[in-house]
Design a protein around this motif. Structure first.
Motif, short mmCIF file in Angstrom:
data_model
loop_
_atom_site.label_atom_id
_atom_site.label_comp_id
_atom_site.label_asym_id
_atom_site.label_seq_id
_atom_site.Cartn_x
_atom_site.Cartn_y
_atom_site.Cartn_z
N CYS A 206 11.59 13.03 -6.74
CA CYS A 206 10.30 13.18 -6.06
C CYS A 206 9.16 12.99 -7.07
N LYS A 207 8.23 12.14 -6.72
CA LYS A 207 7.11 11.82 -7.62
C LYS A 207 5.79 12.45 -7.19
N THR A 208 5.66 12.79 -5.92
CA THR A 208 4.42 13.38 -5.42
C THR A 208 4.72 14.73 -4.79
N GLN A 209 3.67 15.52 -4.59
CA GLN A 209 3.85 16.83 -3.98
C GLN A 209 4.32 16.69 -2.54
N ALA A 210 3.88 15.64 -1.86
CA ALA A 210 4.33 15.41 -0.49
C ALA A 210 5.84 15.17 -0.45
N GLU A 211 6.35 14.42 -1.42
CA GLU A 211 7.79 14.18 -1.47
C GLU A 211 8.55 15.46 -1.81
N VAL A 212 7.96 16.28 -2.67
CA VAL A 212 8.59 17.57 -3.00
C VAL A 212 8.67 18.45 -1.76
N ASP A 213 7.59 18.49 -0.98
CA ASP A 213 7.59 19.29 0.25
C ASP A 213 8.63 18.78 1.24
N GLN A 214 8.77 17.49 1.34
CA GLN A 214 9.77 16.92 2.24
C GLN A 214 11.18 17.27 1.78
N TYR A 215 11.41 17.22 0.47
CA TYR A 215 12.73 17.54 -0.05
C TYR A 215 13.07 19.02 0.16
#
Length: 406
Positions: A206-215
């Motif tokens: 994950c490179k962005t906070q949005a991707e972290v939240d999705q993960y």
């Protein structure tokens, strides 16, 4: 009448010339000192305390004051030319710039206080408090907000007072002796399966906070979908050569609802048969530096299922071809996808002693492990019978009910 002579020197042209010459040749600091002397002899302070009895005395005082004020005005003019604001400002600046005297005794007492060791903590009592919360909340899975805050405070105390460890391995070992061995996960602030290198690597993509939240949402849904399963021992085996093996044992009901399998049976429960297995993932743990072997960068290697008790499937899972070789997959993606980077998650060991080890991931999630042994051997699951637990069920029934022995 008696004549009174005033001893105060009168302001003459000769005095003015001498004053200007002296003021030019001396430093500003000396001039300020002279002004301080004049200030000390200011008539308002020096003479006003005594009663004035004669007009001659008053005349003398007036001449002294006039002389003082005139010379003060000359000094202020000189300071104004040199850049100073007022005479008082210059004097205050000189006083502040001077080095204050130091009380040698007080200073030595201060140094002695700094050298005194802080009060040692009772690490065993703190660890026992953490383990009590861990035991009552299934390793933190059902911990309340208050319990989580309590554990976080206790962990912070341990981390602040962590003991210095000695590495007894030779310099050729990749990881230190105090980290090598077998450890079991006893508490976590995240889902237990996220201690696996596989899920740590997934987060690292994950490179962005949005991707972290999705993960994070995906991991929550993954655990909710497997709520019917029971998580057993979560184990880490760390070897001195830098190999990290994560063993995640799980159990799920083989026939959870009998009525779904046999509609004519009016029984809402299931059969005491379970599907067992362990998800085993491996990775290489490389210290971030030779000076700091407590923080690692992981390089994911393989994922496989071991110890399955499902007949036939067990033979397939035990084969080498059943392993997920993540490095082969990573190489394929790296060669064909320009934006792809091989994930290398970081783990930080923030506390370790002979019994407990605290690890944090890149999101500062906490994983607390208890040492089981110094063994660097992974678990052998070859003795697990592939019978869905039927053999142990019959054995238990015979011991408890039929009691038939041959």
């Amino acid at each position: 009448p008696t004549k009174h002579r005033c001893n105060t020197p009168t302001l003459t042209t000769y005095n003015l010339i001498l004053f200007f010459v002296y003021s030019t040749m001396t430093s500003m600091k000396t001039t300020a000192a002279l002004l301080a002397l004049y200030a000390a002899a200011e008539p308002s302070a020096a003479f006003m305390t005594a009663p004035v009895r004669t007009s001659a005395t008053s005349t003398c005082l007036k001449q002294t004051k006039d002389n003082y004020e005139f010379q003060r005005a000359l000094l202020e003019a000189q300071f104004a030319i040199s850049g100073a604001v007022t005479v008082e400002d210059h004097i205050e600046e000189q006083e502040q710039s001077s080095t204050p005297s130091i009380d040698a005794t007080a200073f030595q007492n201060f140094l002695d206080e700094q050298e005194q060791p802080s009060t040692p903590i009772d690490a065993t009592a703190i660890q026992n408090s953490i383990l009590r919360v861990a035991a009552s909340t299934d390793r933190g899975q059902y911990a309340s907000a208050v319990q989580k805050e309590s554990v976080a405070s206790l962990v912070e105390t341990l981390e602040t007072n962590k003991p210095k460890q000695t590495d007894t391995f030779s310099s050729s070992a990749t990881l230190p002796s105090y980290l090598a061995g077998t450890w079991e996960l006893t508490y976590s602030t995240n889902q237990l399966f996220r201690s696996s290198p596989f899920f740590l690597a997934g987060r690292s993509t994950c490179k962005t906070q949005a991707e972290v939240d999705q993960y994070n949402w995906f991991c929550e849904m993954h655990r909710a979908a497997l709520a019917i399963s029971t998580i057993g021992v979560v184990r880490q085996v760390i070897s001195r050569d830098g190999k990290l093996t994560n063993e995640f044992e799980v159990k799920v009901g083989a026939v959870p609802f009998v009525s779904d399998l046999l509609p004519f049976v009016k029984y809402s429960g299931g059969l005491p048969l379970t599907v067992d297995g362990a998800i085993v993932s491996t990775a290489d743990a490389t210290p971030m530096s030779m000076e700091n072997k407590d923080d690692w960068q992981l390089y994911m290697d393989t994922v496989e299922i071991k110890g399955s008790n499902i007949p036939i499937l067990r033979n397939l899972l035990d084969g080498d071809n059943s392993k997920l070789k993540s490095r082969d997959l990573s190489k394929l993606l790296e060669d064909n996808v320009d934006a792809y980077e091989v994930p290398r998650p970081v783990l930080r060991t923030t506390y370790v002693d002979s019994a407990l080890r605290i690890v944090r991931d890149e999101d500062d999630n906490m994983f607390i492990y208890s040492r089981v042994s110094d063994s660097e051997e992974v678990t052998d699951y070859s003795n697990v019978m592939a019978d869905l637990g039927v053999a142990s069920l019959l054995e238990g029934f015979n011991d408890a009910v039929s009691k038939i022995y041959l």
